[in-house]
Write a protein that holds these residues in place. Sequence first.
Motif, PDB file in Angstrom:
ATOM      1  N   ARG A  18      42.879  49.228  62.246  1.00  0.00           N
ATOM      2  CA  ARG A  18      41.131  49.783  62.179  1.00  0.00           C
ATOM      3  C   ARG A  18      41.603  50.175  60.748  1.00  0.00           C
ATOM      4  N   LEU A  19      42.554  51.041  60.535  1.00  0.00           N
ATOM      5  CA  LEU A  19      42.048  51.739  59.433  1.00  0.00           C
ATOM      6  C   LEU A  19      42.546  51.056  58.262  1.00  0.00           C
ATOM      7  N   VAL A  20      43.555  50.016  58.480  1.00  0.00           N
ATOM      8  CA  VAL A  20      43.848  48.981  57.066  1.00  0.00           C
ATOM      9  C   VAL A  20      43.003  48.046  56.891  1.00  0.00           C
ATOM     10  N   ALA A  21      42.164  47.490  57.656  1.00  0.00           N
ATOM     11  CA  ALA A  21      41.095  46.952  57.817  1.00  0.00           C
ATOM     12  C   ALA A  21      39.986  47.525  56.877  1.00  0.00           C
ATOM     13  N   ALA A  22      39.638  48.836  57.105  1.00  0.00           N
ATOM     14  CA  ALA A  22      38.592  50.145  56.250  1.00  0.00           C
ATOM     15  C   ALA A  22      39.256  50.000  54.894  1.00  0.00           C
ATOM     16  N   TRP A  23      40.206  50.157  55.235  1.00  0.00           N
ATOM     17  CA  TRP A  23      40.631  50.038  53.809  1.00  0.00           C
ATOM     18  C   TRP A  23      40.625  48.779  52.491  1.00  0.00           C
ATOM     19  N   ARG A  24      40.440  47.823  53.079  1.00  0.00           N
ATOM     20  CA  ARG A  24      40.603  46.674  52.853  1.00  0.00           C
ATOM     21  C   ARG A  24      39.396  46.538  52.471  1.00  0.00           C
ATOM     22  N   GLN A  25      38.017  46.408  53.871  1.00  0.00           N
ATOM     23  CA  GLN A  25      36.721  46.606  52.586  1.00  0.00           C
ATOM     24  C   GLN A  25      36.461  47.379  51.640  1.00  0.00           C
ATOM     25  N   GLU A  26      37.175  48.485  51.578  1.00  0.00           N
ATOM     26  CA  GLU A  26      36.940  49.984  50.289  1.00  0.00           C
ATOM     27  C   GLU A  26      37.354  49.045  49.214  1.00  0.00           C
ATOM     28  N   ARG A  27      38.943  49.349  49.718  1.00  0.00           N
ATOM     29  CA  ARG A  27      39.596  49.109  47.857  1.00  0.00           C
ATOM     30  C   ARG A  27      40.269  47.638  48.283  1.00  0.00           C
ATOM     31  N   PRO A  28      39.486  46.940  48.044  1.00  0.00           N
ATOM     32  CA  PRO A  28      40.241  45.323  48.113  1.00  0.00           C
ATOM     33  C   PRO A  28      41.089  44.652  47.445  1.00  0.00           C
ATOM     34  N   ASP A  29      41.409  46.151  46.056  1.00  0.00           N
ATOM     35  CA  ASP A  29      42.127  45.989  44.748  1.00  0.00           C
ATOM     36  C   ASP A  29      43.407  46.228  45.085  1.00  0.00           C
ATOM     37  N   LEU A  30      43.448  46.833  45.954  1.00  0.00           N
ATOM     38  CA  LEU A  30      44.841  47.697  46.759  1.00  0.00           C
ATOM     39  C   LEU A  30      45.429  46.780  47.376  1.00  0.00           C
ATOM     40  N   ASP A  31      46.910  47.057  47.534  1.00  0.00           N
ATOM     41  CA  ASP A  31      47.760  45.900  48.512  1.00  0.00           C
ATOM     42  C   ASP A  31      47.374  46.956  50.016  1.00  0.00           C
TER      43      ASP A  31
END
Length: 175
Positions: A18-31
């Motif tokens: 869940r947290l990885v999905a949220a970060w991917r949504q919020e910061r798609p520029d970061l791996d």
Amino acid sequence: MTDEVGVARPDDRDEVDRLVAAWRQERPDLDVEPLQVLSRVSRLARHLDRARRAAFAEHGLEPWEFDVLTTLRRAGEPYELSPGALLRATLVTSGTMTNRIDRLAAAGLVRRRPDPEDRRGVLVSLTPAGRDRVDAAFADLLRREHQLLACLHADERDTLAGLLRSLLVPFDAAP
């Protein structure tokens, strides 16, 4: 959902997913891929810490007491080491180790005796009460740790242990 032996199926999601999905949504520029492993390791460490503290508390021990007592117990008969050897094994300062030995001696779990090899030195030994206490706490700890790993098959535990070893070796080798 999990299968009959408690192993997570590919469609299972945990808090890290869940947290990885949220970060991917919020910061798609970061791996954020490292979170897949390291956030899970961090969360497992917290669960392990709770299990360990519970095992120690059940036997009237603090984690630092268990650390010193198990260091002495692993030394083998006669279960004694110099304070210097104890501090090197437990990675604490000399003052901290002196305080810990004092407290364990006051509790009757260790005793000091003169070092026959060094007239200025002392040896710290497990008392029978200390040995009984640490043996019981260690057995309880292992029971709890087996429960934490119960959802993994033996070959999965071996694989995981090898992968974690690969991650830790560079840290353990560093000065």
